[in-house]
Design a protein around this motif. Structure first.
Motif, PDB file in Angstrom:
ATOM      1  N   ALA A  45    -150.580  79.565 101.040  1.00 44.55           N
ATOM      2  CA  ALA A  45    -150.878  80.980 101.233  1.00 44.55           C
ATOM      3  C   ALA A  45    -150.152  81.849 100.212  1.00 44.55           C
ATOM      4  O   ALA A  45    -149.098  81.465  99.701  1.00 44.55           O
ATOM      5  N   PRO A  46    -150.691  83.047  99.903  1.00 47.33           N
ATOM      6  CA  PRO A  46    -149.985  83.983  99.010  1.00 47.33           C
ATOM      7  C   PRO A  46    -148.600  84.292  99.549  1.00 47.33           C
ATOM      8  O   PRO A  46    -148.397  84.427 100.754  1.00 47.33           O
ATOM      9  N   GLY A  47    -147.625  84.397  98.655  1.00 46.23           N
ATOM     10  CA  GLY A  47    -146.253  84.676  99.051  1.00 46.23           C
ATOM     11  C   GLY A  47    -145.401  83.438  99.221  1.00 46.23           C
ATOM     12  O   GLY A  47    -144.176  83.543  99.289  1.00 46.23           O
ATOM     13  N   SER A  48    -146.024  82.248  99.277  1.00 45.57           N
ATOM     14  CA  SER A  48    -145.253  81.010  99.389  1.00 45.57           C
ATOM     15  C   SER A  48    -144.582  80.700  98.055  1.00 45.57           C
ATOM     16  O   SER A  48    -144.967  81.226  97.008  1.00 45.57           O
ATOM     17  N   VAL A  49    -143.581  79.842  98.100  1.00 50.07           N
ATOM     18  CA  VAL A  49    -142.841  79.499  96.884  1.00 50.07           C
ATOM     19  C   VAL A  49    -143.773  78.913  95.823  1.00 50.07           C
ATOM     20  O   VAL A  49    -143.698  79.265  94.643  1.00 50.07           O
ATOM     21  N   GLY A  50    -144.676  78.021  96.256  1.00 44.62           N
ATOM     22  CA  GLY A  50    -145.608  77.411  95.303  1.00 44.62           C
ATOM     23  C   GLY A  50    -146.509  78.430  94.638  1.00 44.62           C
ATOM     24  O   GLY A  50    -146.734  78.387  93.423  1.00 44.62           O
ATOM     25  N   LEU A  95    -139.505  74.716 105.802  1.00 47.37           N
ATOM     26  CA  LEU A  95    -140.402  73.838 105.051  1.00 47.37           C
ATOM     27  C   LEU A  95    -141.850  74.049 105.480  1.00 47.37           C
ATOM     28  O   LEU A  95    -142.153  74.107 106.671  1.00 47.37           O
ATOM     29  N   ALA A  96    -142.727  74.193 104.500  1.00 50.07           N
ATOM     30  CA  ALA A  96    -144.158  74.353 104.755  1.00 50.07           C
ATOM     31  C   ALA A  96    -144.925  73.284 103.990  1.00 50.07           C
ATOM     32  O   ALA A  96    -144.579  72.949 102.851  1.00 50.07           O
ATOM     33  N   GLU A  97    -145.958  72.758 104.610  1.00 44.75           N
ATOM     34  CA  GLU A  97    -146.738  71.690 103.990  1.00 44.75           C
ATOM     35  C   GLU A  97    -147.672  72.253 102.927  1.00 44.75           C
ATOM     36  O   GLU A  97    -148.339  73.258 103.128  1.00 44.75           O
ATOM     37  N   GLU A  98    -147.715  71.599 101.768  1.00 47.25           N
ATOM     38  CA  GLU A  98    -148.620  71.957 100.681  1.00 47.25           C
ATOM     39  C   GLU A  98    -149.277  70.698 100.159  1.00 47.25           C
ATOM     40  O   GLU A  98    -148.668  69.625 100.149  1.00 47.25           O
ATOM     41  N   ILE A  99    -150.522  70.831  99.716  1.00 52.64           N
ATOM     42  CA  ILE A  99    -151.223  69.705  99.101  1.00 52.64           C
ATOM     43  C   ILE A  99    -150.703  69.517  97.689  1.00 52.64           C
ATOM     44  O   ILE A  99    -150.674  70.461  96.899  1.00 52.64           O
ATOM     45  N   ALA A 100    -150.278  68.319  97.376  1.00 51.25           N
ATOM     46  CA  ALA A 100    -149.733  68.041  96.045  1.00 51.25           C
ATOM     47  C   ALA A 100    -150.820  68.166  94.995  1.00 51.25           C
ATOM     48  O   ALA A 100    -151.960  67.742  95.204  1.00 51.25           O
ATOM     49  N   ARG A 101    -150.453  68.753  93.867  1.00 50.45           N
ATOM     50  CA  ARG A 101    -151.393  68.911  92.768  1.00 50.45           C
ATOM     51  C   ARG A 101    -151.751  67.551  92.201  1.00 50.45           C
ATOM     52  O   ARG A 101    -150.887  66.723  91.936  1.00 50.45           O
ATOM     53  N   SER A 154    -149.648  65.199 100.463  1.00 50.86           N
ATOM     54  CA  SER A 154    -149.011  66.484 100.742  1.00 50.86           C
ATOM     55  C   SER A 154    -147.500  66.367 100.604  1.00 50.86           C
ATOM     56  O   SER A 154    -146.926  65.285 100.737  1.00 50.86           O
ATOM     57  N   VAL A 155    -146.878  67.499 100.307  1.00 49.73           N
ATOM     58  CA  VAL A 155    -145.423  67.589 100.226  1.00 49.73           C
ATOM     59  C   VAL A 155    -144.988  68.775 101.070  1.00 49.73           C
ATOM     60  O   VAL A 155    -145.792  69.641 101.413  1.00 49.73           O
ATOM     61  N   PHE A 156    -143.714  68.819 101.387  1.00 48.37           N
ATOM     62  CA  PHE A 156    -143.167  69.916 102.176  1.00 48.37           C
ATOM     63  C   PHE A 156    -142.215  70.712 101.288  1.00 48.37           C
ATOM     64  O   PHE A 156    -141.243  70.165 100.769  1.00 48.37           O
ATOM     65  N   VAL A 157    -142.540  71.997 101.104  1.00 49.28           N
ATOM     66  CA  VAL A 157    -141.798  72.849 100.182  1.00 49.28           C
ATOM     67  C   VAL A 157    -141.008  73.887 100.961  1.00 49.28           C
ATOM     68  O   VAL A 157    -141.564  74.578 101.828  1.00 49.28           O
ATOM     69  N   CYS A 158    -139.726  74.017 100.655  1.00 44.90           N
ATOM     70  CA  CYS A 158    -138.885  75.019 101.299  1.00 44.90           C
ATOM     71  C   CYS A 158    -139.271  76.399 100.796  1.00 44.90           C
ATOM     72  O   CYS A 158    -139.309  76.641  99.584  1.00 44.90           O
ATOM     73  N   ASP A 195    -148.605  94.721  91.609  1.00 42.59           N
ATOM     74  CA  ASP A 195    -147.940  95.263  92.791  1.00 42.59           C
ATOM     75  C   ASP A 195    -148.604  94.716  94.059  1.00 42.59           C
ATOM     76  O   ASP A 195    -149.590  95.251  94.525  1.00 42.59           O
ATOM     77  N   SER A 196    -148.083  93.620  94.583  1.00 39.19           N
ATOM     78  CA  SER A 196    -146.885  92.932  94.130  1.00 39.19           C
ATOM     79  C   SER A 196    -147.194  91.452  93.941  1.00 39.19           C
ATOM     80  O   SER A 196    -148.247  90.978  94.362  1.00 39.19           O
ATOM     81  N   ILE A 197    -146.253  90.725  93.356  1.00 37.24           N
ATOM     82  CA  ILE A 197    -146.457  89.306  93.058  1.00 37.24           C
ATOM     83  C   ILE A 197    -146.618  88.492  94.341  1.00 37.24           C
ATOM     84  O   ILE A 197    -147.242  87.428  94.339  1.00 37.24           O
ATOM     85  N   GLN A 198    -146.107  88.993  95.457  1.00 41.48           N
ATOM     86  CA  GLN A 198    -146.216  88.275  96.728  1.00 41.48           C
ATOM     87  C   GLN A 198    -147.623  88.304  97.318  1.00 41.48           C
ATOM     88  O   GLN A 198    -147.924  87.540  98.225  1.00 41.48           O
ATOM     89  N   THR A 199    -148.471  89.186  96.802  1.00 42.40           N
ATOM     90  CA  THR A 199    -149.825  89.302  97.357  1.00 42.40           C
ATOM     91  C   THR A 199    -150.876  88.557  96.542  1.00 42.40           C
ATOM     92  O   THR A 199    -151.988  88.346  97.026  1.00 42.40           O
ATOM     93  N   VAL A 200    -150.551  88.164  95.318  1.00 40.57           N
ATOM     94  CA  VAL A 200    -151.544  87.498  94.483  1.00 40.57           C
ATOM     95  C   VAL A 200    -151.504  85.995  94.697  1.00 40.57           C
ATOM     96  O   VAL A 200    -150.517  85.457  95.215  1.00 40.57           O
TER      97      VAL A 200
END
Length: 206
Positions: A185-190, A33-39, A6-10, A172-177
């Motif tokens: 989660a949707p809306g995160s930077v990743g 920073l939020a934890e994400e599983i690395a690809r 996992s990595v932590f993404v701002c 409408d909108s890119i934050q929900t897909v």
């Protein structure tokens, strides 16, 4: 069994850190920073999404027809001016603004204009088709060429774009897909980064 890395993404600037810290070292925001599983997949084994969007092939430049500069007019003088004369086919445009400022209303008005020239796909991740219909009735937008699609999966949206081949697609909108390639989660930077990359891939290859 090996534990997924996992990595932590701002969530403010997209900076990636190996461990959690209270303050982002790059942008200075606190608790962002939020934890994400690395690809774990690589470019070699990554599959294209949306019913074979990888149909483009290298072609000799001598056989390419020059771009005649044709654009799709928006029907709104100011919007056409901002876009340099209209929408460029194959382009991807981000329209941003504060909540409630009128982005969805503006885009629905745009749909009414472009639907007279070709099919338009309006992908809604925030409102129901009934809510969109109510606003369309108030604006006088009523055409069979405007299709409303309530979906938040980018893979499903890509498949519909490749099947319908519309002249214009509104998300409408890119934050929900979201895409299943990213566990956050949707809306995160990743999610925003990967979902936008997929949509850009669809635009350029179709």
């Amino acid at each position: 069994m090996k534990k997924p890395k996992s990595v932590f993404v701002c969530q403010s600037c997209g900076s990636r850190q190996q461990k959690w810290v209270g303050k982002c070292p790059d942008c200075g925001d606190w608790n962002s920073l939020a934890e994400e599983i690395a690809r774990t997949e690589t470019a070699r084994n990554r599959r294209p999404v949306g019913d074979d969007i990888g149909g483009a092939r290298p072609v000799p430049i001598a056989g390419i027809k020059p771009d005649d500069g044709k654009r799709i007019p928006c029907g709104m003088e100011e919007m056409d001016r901002v876009l340099g004369g209209g929408i460029v086919p194959g382009s991807l445009v981000l329209i941003g603004g504060d909540p409630g400022i009128g982005k969805s209303t503006l885009l629905l008005q745009l749909c009414g204009t472009v639907a007279a020239q070709g099919q338009v796909l309006y992908v809604s991740g925030e409102e129901s088709p009934g809510q969109i219909k109510m606003r369309a009735d108030r604006m006088g937008v009523d055409t069979a060429s405007l299709l409303v699609y309530a979906e938040t999966s980018v893979e499903m949206v890509a498949a519909q774009i490749n099947e319908l081949k519309p002249a214009l697609v509104i998300i409408d909108s890119i934050q929900t897909v979201y895409t299943e390639l990213v566990p956050s989660a949707p809306g995160s930077v990743g999610q925003l980064r990967e979902s936008t990359a997929i949509l850009m891939q669809v635009c350029k290859r179709s």
